[in-house]
Design a protein around this motif. Structure first.
Motif, PDB file in Angstrom:
ATOM      1  N   SER A 158       0.724  -1.033  -0.336  1.00  0.00           N
ATOM      2  CA  SER A 158       0.315   0.239  -0.241  1.00  0.00           C
ATOM      3  C   SER A 158       1.004   1.483   0.581  1.00  0.00           C
ATOM      4  O   SER A 158       0.032   2.490  -0.069  1.00  0.00           O
ATOM      5  N   LYS A 159       1.748   1.117   0.189  1.00  0.00           N
ATOM      6  CA  LYS A 159       2.906   2.308   0.060  1.00  0.00           C
ATOM      7  C   LYS A 159       4.031   2.262   0.255  1.00  0.00           C
ATOM      8  O   LYS A 159       4.537   0.893   0.115  1.00  0.00           O
ATOM      9  N   ILE A 209      -1.232   2.553  -4.767  1.00  0.00           N
ATOM     10  CA  ILE A 209      -0.404   2.566  -3.632  1.00  0.00           C
ATOM     11  C   ILE A 209      -0.014   4.082  -3.372  1.00  0.00           C
ATOM     12  O   ILE A 209       0.254   4.835  -4.205  1.00  0.00           O
ATOM     13  N   GLU A 210       0.177   4.022  -2.199  1.00  0.00           N
ATOM     14  CA  GLU A 210       0.622   5.793  -1.754  1.00  0.00           C
ATOM     15  C   GLU A 210       2.265   5.683  -2.333  1.00  0.00           C
ATOM     16  O   GLU A 210       2.914   4.691  -1.619  1.00  0.00           O
ATOM     17  N   GLY A 216      -5.155  -1.999  -6.920  1.00  0.00           N
ATOM     18  CA  GLY A 216      -5.591  -0.728  -5.666  1.00  0.00           C
ATOM     19  C   GLY A 216      -4.811   0.709  -6.126  1.00  0.00           C
ATOM     20  O   GLY A 216      -4.180   0.543  -6.352  1.00  0.00           O
TER      21      GLY A 216
END
Length: 404
Positions: free
Chosen positions: A3-4, A193-194, A191
């Motif tokens: 996610s990051k 991804i930061e 999704g």
């Protein structure tokens, strides 16, 4: 699904995978994303030829560094790379191109390359498949070499993963997220991804990725085709490669036969969006008549190309720019958005050096040397219609070897 990340590299061809590797090597948390299998698109379909005599001192310096990195590839990355230090022959058939060849020789000698102007007969003795008929001038470039193109991008990607990078094949990037003129990450089909850094190294899809994010980039996806022949008597791995300037035909040894291709005068361009979301480079429409016409054009110098049986006919979609230079570095109007594209049919061979240079640029805020000739900012005062851009790109494609 991660996610990051510190940086997100879109596209796992040579330029993208090399950038991901060098970013990872510097300690960043990197995600390498590709809408297809890793390293599966244009890079493994390239010719794998390294040409050291370039049109500027900057490019010669960069490709000399790339040669050193190719030699040290396995030691540095732990991945295999088969390469042959064969040297090459650059051939002029017209008096005006012979003058260009002299200038190439002077530039190469000044930059410390192993270059020599030789007679057509000497060139033929070095590579008997090249005949001296119709040759006005020839130059031997001892520094040139070739490698297996299928190993570079995949090797860099595996090496990046070994350094801790997250590799995401078959993951489509829907948009690069930008807020207040700063990159905040990407939205993928799987999704969000930061991350504050995104590198658009999407090859033929570079423009699509940039434009859906509101960032223009002047390059054109362009068809490139080549043939690998069946094995031929007399072919040795160390035969020097041959490049014929005005015909833009090239050839090198390949698995007992010859690999050869042409930079045609009227190449086919692609709007990648029109090909559909499921398009794969292996499905690109090919036209063998282009190669047959090129073989006829050089029949006096390379008669073997007209008679050798075809073992493989393949093509890729490199990206061409209006001035023939790569596009590397930050985009305008979006802090954290970087390009690694505009390969101009010479990106894979120089990818080790450009990948490291871009990683340095991202982490340190500037590259180790002045790379402003590759910055997309050079186009900020230029505005082309699509036909104009294609016309300029086609000229650069055909004149890659510097023919007048």
């Amino acid at each position: 699904m991660i996610s990051k990340a510190d940086s997100i590299v879109i596209g796992s061809g040579g330029l993208g995978a090399a950038t991901a590797y060098y970013l990872s090597k510097r300690g960043l948390n990197v995600v390498l994303i590709d809408k297809h299998d890793i390293g599966s698109q244009t890079s493994p379909r390239a010719a794998g030829m390294v040409s050291c005599v370039r049109k500027s001192d900057l490019m010669i310096g960069l490709i000399k560094d790339a040669c050193r990195k190719i030699e040290a590839f396995t030691e540095d990355t732990g991945q295999p790379l088969d390469w042959v230090h064969s040297g090459s022959l650059k051939i002029a058939r017209r008096p005006q191109d012979a003058e260009v060849l002299k200038a190439d020789f002077e530039r190469g000698r000044r930059m410390g390359l192993d270059v020599e102007l030789i007679s057509p007969e000497q060139a033929s003795r070095l590579n008997p498949f090249l005949k001296p008929m119709g040759v006005a001038a020839a130059m031997r470039i001892g520094d040139d070499r070739y490698f297996d193109p299928a190993q570079v991008a995949a090797g860099f990607a595996r090496a990046a993963a070994a350094q801790g990078a997250t590799v995401l094949p078959k993951t489509d990037v829907l948009t690069v997220n930008i807020a207040a003129s700063k990159v905040t990450g990407v939205t993928t089909a799987k999704g969000i991804i930061e991350g504050p850094i995104v590198v658009d190294a999407a090859g033929a899809w570079t423009r699509e990725v940039a434009e859906i994010s509101g960032i223009p980039v002047p390059l054109v996806p362009t068809r490139q085709q080549l043939i690998v022949t069946e094995p031929l008597d007399g072919v040795r791995a160390d035969l020097p490669m041959v490049r014929i300037m005005d015909a833009a035909v090239y050839t090198r040894p390949c698995q007992g036969g010859l690999l050869w291709g042409v930079y045609e005068e009227t190449p086919r361009f692609f709007d990648m969006r029109s090909l559909g979301a499921g398009f794969d480079i292996k499905d690109m429409p090919l036209d063998i008549e282009v190669l047959r016409s090129a073989a006829r054009e050089v029949r006096d110098q390379l008669p073997i190309l007209q008679t050798a049986n075809v073992r493989e006919f393949r093509g890729g979609i490199p990206t061409m720019t209006a001035d023939g230079h790569h596009i590397l570095g930050p985009a305008s109007g979006a802090t954290g958005f970087y390009f690694a594209s505009g390969c101009n049919v010479a990106g894979l061979s120089i990818s080790p050096t450009l990948g490291e240079a871009l990683a340095t640029w991202i982490i340190d805020g500037k590259p180790a040397i002045d790379l402003s000739p590759m910055s997309v900012m050079r186009f900020k005062d230029q505005s082309w219609s699509e036909p104009e851009l294609q016309r300029e790109a086609a000229w650069q494609y055909r004149h890659f070897y510097g023919a007048v």
